[in-house]
Design a protein around this motif. Sequence first.
Motif, PDB file in Angstrom:
ATOM      1  N   ASP A  44       0.730  -1.408   0.075  1.00 30.88           N
ATOM      2  CA  ASP A  44      -0.300  -0.144   0.192  1.00 30.88           C
ATOM      3  C   ASP A  44       0.918   1.559   0.107  1.00 30.88           C
ATOM      4  OD1 ASP A  44      -2.302  -2.072  -0.417  1.00 30.88           O
ATOM      5  OD2 ASP A  44      -2.295  -0.911   1.531  1.00 30.88           O
ATOM      6  N   THR A  45       1.977   1.582   0.906  1.00 28.10           N
ATOM      7  CA  THR A  45       2.948   2.753   0.860  1.00 28.10           C
ATOM      8  C   THR A  45       3.605   2.897  -0.580  1.00 28.10           C
ATOM      9  OG1 THR A  45       3.073   2.331   2.993  1.00 28.10           O
ATOM     10  CG2 THR A  45       4.385   3.555   1.755  1.00 28.10           C
ATOM     11  N   LEU A  46       4.070   2.186  -1.133  1.00 31.38           N
ATOM     12  CA  LEU A  46       4.768   2.092  -2.712  1.00 31.38           C
ATOM     13  C   LEU A  46       3.142   2.244  -3.562  1.00 31.38           C
ATOM     14  CD1 LEU A  46       6.550  -1.374  -3.049  1.00 31.38           C
ATOM     15  CD2 LEU A  46       7.368   1.105  -2.953  1.00 31.38           C
ATOM     16  N   VAL A  47       2.316   1.778  -3.458  1.00 29.12           N
ATOM     17  CA  VAL A  47       1.390   2.267  -4.307  1.00 29.12           C
ATOM     18  C   VAL A  47       0.888   3.650  -4.389  1.00 29.12           C
ATOM     19  CG1 VAL A  47      -0.837   2.154  -5.207  1.00 29.12           C
ATOM     20  CG2 VAL A  47       0.066  -0.158  -5.038  1.00 29.12           C
ATOM     21  N   ASN A  48       0.577   4.379  -2.909  1.00 32.47           N
ATOM     22  CA  ASN A  48       0.219   5.201  -2.613  1.00 32.47           C
ATOM     23  C   ASN A  48       1.284   6.395  -3.030  1.00 32.47           C
ATOM     24  OD1 ASN A  48      -1.926   4.361  -0.996  1.00 32.47           O
ATOM     25  ND2 ASN A  48      -1.563   4.729   0.632  1.00 32.47           N
ATOM     26  N   GLU A  49       3.652   5.902  -2.917  1.00 37.13           N
ATOM     27  CA  GLU A  49       3.511   7.078  -3.056  1.00 37.13           C
ATOM     28  C   GLU A  49       3.535   7.164  -5.171  1.00 37.13           C
ATOM     29  OE1 GLU A  49       6.465   9.378  -3.042  1.00 37.13           O
ATOM     30  OE2 GLU A  49       5.180   8.834  -1.542  1.00 37.13           O
ATOM     31  N   ALA A  50       3.503   6.445  -5.013  1.00 41.03           N
ATOM     32  CA  ALA A  50       3.608   5.807  -7.099  1.00 41.03           C
ATOM     33  C   ALA A  50       2.607   7.107  -7.403  1.00 41.03           C
ATOM     34  CB  ALA A  50       3.728   4.422  -7.424  1.00 41.03           C
ATOM     35  N   ASN A  51       1.275   6.837  -6.810  1.00 44.69           N
ATOM     36  CA  ASN A  51       0.309   7.526  -7.139  1.00 44.69           C
ATOM     37  C   ASN A  51       1.064   9.347  -6.828  1.00 44.69           C
ATOM     38  OD1 ASN A  51      -0.838   5.949  -8.691  1.00 44.69           O
ATOM     39  ND2 ASN A  51      -1.960   5.675  -6.562  1.00 44.69           N
ATOM     40  N   ARG A  52       1.409   9.688  -5.874  1.00 49.91           N
ATOM     41  CA  ARG A  52       1.674  10.701  -5.312  1.00 49.91           C
ATOM     42  C   ARG A  52       2.454  11.302  -6.368  1.00 49.91           C
ATOM     43  NH1 ARG A  52       5.533  13.739  -2.665  1.00 49.91           N
ATOM     44  NH2 ARG A  52       6.439  12.218  -2.813  1.00 49.91           N
ATOM     45  N   ILE A  53       3.217  10.678  -6.199  1.00 49.57           N
ATOM     46  CA  ILE A  53       4.884  11.372  -7.493  1.00 49.57           C
ATOM     47  C   ILE A  53       4.473  11.512  -8.587  1.00 49.57           C
ATOM     48  CG2 ILE A  53       6.671  10.680  -8.581  1.00 49.57           C
ATOM     49  CD1 ILE A  53       7.751   8.904  -6.379  1.00 49.57           C
ATOM     50  N   ILE A  54       3.641  10.553  -9.623  1.00 51.07           N
ATOM     51  CA  ILE A  54       2.516  10.810 -10.444  1.00 51.07           C
ATOM     52  C   ILE A  54       2.219  11.753 -10.632  1.00 51.07           C
ATOM     53  CG2 ILE A  54       0.164   9.739 -11.821  1.00 51.07           C
ATOM     54  CD1 ILE A  54       1.451   7.142 -11.212  1.00 51.07           C
ATOM     55  N   LYS A  55       0.853  12.278  -9.521  1.00 51.44           N
ATOM     56  CA  LYS A  55       0.516  13.485  -9.070  1.00 51.44           C
ATOM     57  C   LYS A  55       1.206  14.755  -9.923  1.00 51.44           C
ATOM     58  CE  LYS A  55      -3.045  16.068  -6.491  1.00 51.44           C
ATOM     59  NZ  LYS A  55      -3.435  16.422  -5.498  1.00 51.44           N
ATOM     60  N   ALA A 130      13.938   8.607  -5.953  1.00 49.74           N
ATOM     61  CA  ALA A 130      14.879   8.445  -5.272  1.00 49.74           C
ATOM     62  C   ALA A 130      13.855   7.237  -4.022  1.00 49.74           C
ATOM     63  CB  ALA A 130      16.259   9.056  -4.780  1.00 49.74           C
ATOM     64  N   LYS A 131      13.413   7.968  -3.251  1.00 48.93           N
ATOM     65  CA  LYS A 131      13.186   7.595  -1.905  1.00 48.93           C
ATOM     66  C   LYS A 131      12.193   6.443  -2.166  1.00 48.93           C
ATOM     67  CE  LYS A 131      13.086  11.793   0.749  1.00 48.93           C
ATOM     68  NZ  LYS A 131      12.545  13.279   1.614  1.00 48.93           N
ATOM     69  N   TYR A 132      11.594   6.526  -3.550  1.00 48.10           N
ATOM     70  CA  TYR A 132      10.638   5.644  -3.822  1.00 48.10           C
ATOM     71  C   TYR A 132      11.210   4.260  -3.876  1.00 48.10           C
ATOM     72  CZ  TYR A 132       7.696   2.939  -6.714  1.00 48.10           C
ATOM     73  OH  TYR A 132       6.493   1.952  -6.743  1.00 48.10           O
ATOM     74  N   ASN A 133      11.984   4.351  -4.805  1.00 43.18           N
ATOM     75  CA  ASN A 133      13.291   3.355  -5.282  1.00 43.18           C
ATOM     76  C   ASN A 133      13.747   3.059  -4.060  1.00 43.18           C
ATOM     77  OD1 ASN A 133      12.962   3.621  -7.888  1.00 43.18           O
ATOM     78  ND2 ASN A 133      14.332   5.029  -8.236  1.00 43.18           N
ATOM     79  N   ALA A 134      14.396   3.190  -3.443  1.00 44.77           N
ATOM     80  CA  ALA A 134      14.468   3.226  -1.709  1.00 44.77           C
ATOM     81  C   ALA A 134      13.974   1.893  -1.349  1.00 44.77           C
ATOM     82  CB  ALA A 134      15.203   4.151  -1.327  1.00 44.77           C
ATOM     83  N   LEU A 135      12.877   2.535  -0.976  1.00 41.20           N
ATOM     84  CA  LEU A 135      11.037   2.011   0.011  1.00 41.20           C
ATOM     85  C   LEU A 135      11.397   0.541  -1.083  1.00 41.20           C
ATOM     86  CD1 LEU A 135       9.496   1.871   1.491  1.00 41.20           C
ATOM     87  CD2 LEU A 135       8.058   3.192   0.339  1.00 41.20           C
ATOM     88  N   MET A 136      11.145   0.568  -2.180  1.00 30.49           N
ATOM     89  CA  MET A 136      10.913  -0.590  -2.842  1.00 30.49           C
ATOM     90  C   MET A 136      12.298  -1.883  -2.438  1.00 30.49           C
ATOM     91  SD  MET A 136       9.119  -1.079  -5.633  1.00 30.49           S
ATOM     92  CE  MET A 136       9.050  -1.898  -7.490  1.00 30.49           C
ATOM     93  N   LYS A 137      13.935  -0.844  -2.069  1.00 31.09           N
ATOM     94  CA  LYS A 137      14.803  -2.314  -2.491  1.00 31.09           C
ATOM     95  C   LYS A 137      14.558  -2.980  -0.773  1.00 31.09           C
ATOM     96  CE  LYS A 137      18.153  -0.070  -5.682  1.00 31.09           C
ATOM     97  NZ  LYS A 137      19.841   0.904  -5.319  1.00 31.09           N
ATOM     98  N   ALA A 138      14.522  -1.439  -0.324  1.00 32.47           N
ATOM     99  CA  ALA A 138      14.281  -1.675   1.198  1.00 32.47           C
ATOM    100  C   ALA A 138      13.356  -2.530   1.330  1.00 32.47           C
ATOM    101  CB  ALA A 138      13.913  -0.454   2.338  1.00 32.47           C
TER     102      ALA A 138
END
Length: 146
Positions: A44-55, A130-138
Amino acid sequence: EQNGMLDKLTADISDVHGSINSMRKAKGQLTQQAENYKGVKDADTLVNEANRIIKSIDEWESRVLQTRAKGGQDMINYTSKLNSEFFSLYGYLDTPDPRVTAGAKERLVDIEREWATEKAKLGPIKESIAKYNALMKARAIDAVLY
């Protein structure tokens, strides 16, 4: 002087469109990932962050890119965006008459100042990516879902 300004405008237009293409590429990947991970446990956190960045990308692009074709009354209805302003000035200067007016020089400075402001706004978007990518890795999320 005319050739120098045309060269500068060509570089500016290339910079604007390169930035737009880069953000569109990132947006496409984020959109696909948000779709892929929708409903996936602990994503959920990833999806929310992706949507925030898209916006954020959409809002930035709406200030930079003219997406509506101009014709007829469109000039009245829609504000020109930076890419259109650069092209408009280029068209004004790309004539057989090599005289460059003070107004054209001032307009170039104004448009470049606007572009510098918008380009600076890419910094926080890139930091978010970059934070999103770090979250994906983590999270050690699988790259391929089936």
